[in-house]
Each structure stands twice: as C-alpha cells, then as structure tokens.
Design an enzyme around this catalytic site. Structure first.
Site, PDB file in Angstrom:
ATOM      1  N   HIS A  25      43.701  40.658  42.040  1.00 55.80           N
ATOM      2  CA  HIS A  25      42.384  38.922  42.153  1.00 55.80           C
ATOM      3  C   HIS A  25      43.341  37.673  41.947  1.00 55.80           C
ATOM      4  CE1 HIS A  25      38.498  37.246  39.972  1.00 55.80           C
ATOM      5  NE2 HIS A  25      38.985  36.654  40.606  1.00 55.80           N
ATOM      6  N   HIS A  27      43.538  33.767  43.773  1.00 55.95           N
ATOM      7  CA  HIS A  27      43.209  33.185  45.071  1.00 55.95           C
ATOM      8  C   HIS A  27      44.629  32.135  45.099  1.00 55.95           C
ATOM      9  CE1 HIS A  27      38.814  33.497  44.416  1.00 55.95           C
ATOM     10  NE2 HIS A  27      38.827  33.949  42.787  1.00 55.95           N
ATOM     11  N   HIS A 205      32.925  38.048  43.233  1.00 55.49           N
ATOM     12  CA  HIS A 205      32.781  38.242  42.228  1.00 55.49           C
ATOM     13  C   HIS A 205      31.366  37.907  41.613  1.00 55.49           C
ATOM     14  CE1 HIS A 205      36.451  35.761  43.338  1.00 55.49           C
ATOM     15  NE2 HIS A 205      36.719  34.919  42.166  1.00 55.49           N
ATOM     16  N   GLU A 208      30.902  36.295  36.432  1.00 54.58           N
ATOM     17  CA  GLU A 208      31.560  35.591  35.868  1.00 54.58           C
ATOM     18  C   GLU A 208      31.531  34.611  34.579  1.00 54.58           C
ATOM     19  OE1 GLU A 208      34.137  33.442  38.786  1.00 54.58           O
ATOM     20  OE2 GLU A 208      35.531  32.243  36.192  1.00 54.58           O
ATOM     21  N   ASP A 286      44.170  35.193  38.393  1.00 59.81           N
ATOM     22  CA  ASP A 286      42.857  34.448  39.382  1.00 59.81           C
ATOM     23  C   ASP A 286      43.634  33.295  40.194  1.00 59.81           C
ATOM     24  OD1 ASP A 286      40.373  33.794  39.564  1.00 59.81           O
ATOM     25  OD2 ASP A 286      39.626  33.254  38.453  1.00 59.81           O
ATOM     26  N   ASP A 287      44.084  32.629  39.725  1.00 62.42           N
ATOM     27  CA  ASP A 287      44.545  31.001  39.815  1.00 62.42           C
ATOM     28  C   ASP A 287      45.924  30.390  39.080  1.00 62.42           C
ATOM     29  OD1 ASP A 287      42.523  30.325  41.767  1.00 62.42           O
ATOM     30  OD2 ASP A 287      41.018  30.786  40.387  1.00 62.42           O
TER      31      ASP A 287
HETATM   32  N1  ADE Z   1      37.667  30.359  43.252  1.00 65.14           N
HETATM   33  C1  ADE Z   1      38.539  30.535  42.617  1.00 65.14           C
HETATM   34  N2  ADE Z   1      39.016  30.764  41.339  1.00 65.14           N
HETATM   35  C2  ADE Z   1      37.198  31.101  41.226  1.00 65.14           C
HETATM   36  C3  ADE Z   1      37.271  31.877  40.151  1.00 65.14           C
HETATM   37  N3  ADE Z   1      37.308  32.403  39.270  1.00 65.14           N
HETATM   38  N4  ADE Z   1      35.556  31.847  40.566  1.00 65.14           N
HETATM   39  C4  ADE Z   1      34.903  31.827  41.511  1.00 65.14           C
HETATM   40  N5  ADE Z   1      35.546  30.841  42.416  1.00 65.14           N
HETATM   41  C5  ADE Z   1      36.924  30.765  42.492  1.00 65.14           C
HETATM   42 ZN    ZN Z   2      38.461  34.307  41.331  1.00 68.10          ZN
END
Ligand code: ADE
Ligand code: ZN
Length: 351
Positions: A25, A27, A205, A208, A286-287
């Site tokens: 996971h 992005h 997703h 969340e 994630d990011d």
């Molecule tokens: N796009 C990038 N990160 C995300 C996240 N945590 N949840 C939903 N969309 C995303």
């Molecule tokens: Zn994500």
C-alpha cells in the site's frame, strides 16, 4: 520452529529494519518528497502555489483525508514527462530497498495526470523504466495497480481503464482511492467487473474514514482480494468473521492513520486488536513523503508506541505481507525462507 521468546526486546528495532518485507500500500505519487516536487516544478516550469520547500512542508498539517488530498494533488501537478515518473519511482525504490522491501505493489493515479493532458503512455513508460531498474539494480520486484479516483464518475473510471488497455501487460490490478466518504464502493461495480473480466486483480480502499459497510461492499460488490486500510472493520463483528474466514489481507498504514486523524496517536492504533482478532494485517507507508516516513519508520514507531507488539508480531506482519502479495506461491516460499532465516539467526543470537 522459530523460538520468538529467545529474541530480546533490544533486538527488535534491528529485526524490524532487517526483515525482508513486501510493501502493498504505497501511492507512488505520495512518495514525492518536497525537494523533488520543487526540482520537477523548476525543470518543467510549473508554477506551485507554495513559495518554498519550507512553505510546502508547513502545509502538511492535515485534519482529515480531504485536507491531505488537496495538497497531494497539488504536489502531483509537477509530473509531466516519462522522466519525471521514472525519477519519482526510482527514488521510492531506492528508499524501499534500504528498508529491506523485497517486493512492492505500487498504486498510481492516472486520472490525476491524464486530466492535465499528460499522455497515459508517459505515465506507464516512466514507471515501467523505474521498475525495470529496481529489478536489475536493486533485486526488488514490483507490480503496478491502477487506481480509480472515487470522487470522479464511474464513466471516467471506465474510460481510464480503456485508455490503459494498450499497457495491459504493465499493470497487475486495479484499486480505488481518493475521497472515501460519500463515494461507496458500489459506485464502481461495473468498472471492477470489467477489470475482473480482463484478469486484473482487484483491491480497494475501504474503512479508512468510511464505515464498515464500505468494507462489506468492497468484498461483496467489487470482489476485492485485499482491503486497503480496513481499520474500521472492528465496528462490525460479522464483517470481522468474514474477513478472518477468507484470510482477507488488510493493508494498514499506521503513520497515515495518525496524520489523517483516524487515530489520535500510534499508542491508540487498533492494529494489536486487528491482529488479536486473527485478521491478516500488513504494515505499509501509504504516502510516505507526506506522513513522516517510509515502511521501516512505520514499523519502528508502531512497535515503540505499542509494547504489546514483539518479535512474534513482527514476523507475522512481514509474513502476511509476502502471503498477501500477488507474487507466485513459489516466489512467496523463497521470500518466506529468507524471512525465517533472519528470525532464526536472531533467536540463536548468531549475530
Ligand atoms: N490517495 C493517496 N493516499 C490516499 C489515502 N490514504 N486514502 C485515499 N486515497 C489516497
Ligand atoms: Zn492509500
């Protein structure tokens, strides 16, 4: 059999760093570091609404998912050429390899780019070149998962899938990301049915920020094989039973959850309860450029904040990441053997 009780707590940080793991996971646009955003903005003569790296970093004080997405899409606006996508992904792969990631499945958001006039081919070309370099130079295998932006229409998702078909051999699956609340999985029932018919793997997703019902519908309507985040599943015991029965993996992102205020702190994260419920939990970043760290930072801070997590849990999380990946059972077996060796050596204190 690994004797986890023979592993001292003091060995844990090193073990968390050194254990081979898969990242499921991430992005790739969320790996764009502020410095690279500014370098690409300059290279491509793209105007940013932030005057400096420091001003951009100051905007990384998020209150929820949407407040993050607004900054994330602004950051991605500097990506124009195949070289930009390659530079971004190569930077991620180098960091991942340093964290002993041996396999990564990368999300990418083509609609963010095609909507700005960037050709789909440029996105694929750059990402594919970086993947090839990661394989040959770092020994790191990877796959791409094309994400539909759920705040856009299903027609837009369908058009994007068609546009990506010439590159079918370059991606393994589809996902669903962006603003969750108000955009339930069933909005994309047709797009996911088409993806399945094309032999694409399906993830989404869910849970969340959105309710447990979104996780249920991701399973029942989209027929996903993994749930991204999924942390709100504990609100529905029936759903938890289903997830456990199906050994459905959850790709949990601890630092992200704190940054986006899903949990107040890592000490309050429900990952120990998810594991205790028998769920197939994995840890991911994630990011990472926006949330304070890459995968090992997630592991280290999580285990630091939650003393209930020890060597056994570290092993389970790493093993889950391999088993929940889309690589062959043969490759999984080879990676699990490497994982076992690291833990066996730690238990016998050979090192
Ligand atoms: N796009 C990038 N990160 C995300 C996240 N945590 N949840 C939903 N969309 C995303
Ligand atoms: Zn994500």
């Amino acid at each position: 059999m690994i004797d986890f009780s023979a592993i001292a707590a003091s060995q844990l940080p090193r073990l968390l760093r050194e254990m081979p793991k898969a990242e499921l996971h991430i992005h790739i646009e969320g790996s764009l570091e502020p410095e690279l955003i500014f370098a690409l903005a300059q290279r491509n003569r793209v105007a940013l609404s932030y005057p400096s790296v420091e001003a951009l970093k100051a905007a990384y004080a998020f209150t929820d998912l949407q407040s993050f997405l607004d900054v994330y899409y602004a950051g991605a606006s500097v990506l124009l050429t195949p070289q930009d996508f390659e530079d971004m992904a190569w930077a991620y792969f180098q960091r991942a390899a340093a964290d002993n990631v041996v396999h990564a499945e990368l999300f990418f958001d083509p609609q963010t780019h095609t909507a700005r006039g960037v050709p789909m081919a440029s996105v694929f070309q750059g990402l594919t070149r970086a993947r090839e370099r990661a394989r040959t130079e770092l020994g790191l295998s990877s796959e791409l998962i094309l994400c539909f932006l759920r705040h856009l229409s299903e027609d837009d998702a369908l058009a994007t899938l068609q546009e990506a078909l010439p590159f079918r051999q370059d991606f393994i699956g589809v996902g669903l990301d962006s603003s969750e609340r108000g955009h339930p999985p069933e909005k994309f029932a047709i797009a996911f049915a088409q993806a399945r018919a094309l032999g694409l793997r399906c993830v989404a997703h869910a849970g969340e920020e959105g309710p447990a019902a979104y996780i249920r519908n991701a399973l029942d309507v989209l027929k996903v094989e993994r749930v991204d985040h999924g942390v709100r599943c504990l609100e529905d015991p029936d759903l938890v039973r289903t997830l456990v029965e199906r050994a459905m993996a959850l790709t949990v992102c601890p630092l992200s959850n704190v940054k986006l205020c899903v949990f107040k702190s890592l000490a309050q994260h429900n990952l120990p309860q998810l594991l205790a419920a028998g769920l197939k939990v994995t840890v991911n970043s994630d990011d990472p450029a926006y949330f304070g760290g890459y995968i090992n930072q997630n592991f280290l801070e999580l285990f630091e904040a939650l003393p209930a997590l020890g060597a056994q849990e570290a092993y389970t999380l790493a093993r889950n990441s391999i088993e929940a990946s889309f690589i062959s059972l043969l490759q999984q077996g080879a990676l699990i053997a490497r994982l076992d060796k690291v833990f066996e050596e730690a238990a016998s204190s050979v090192r």
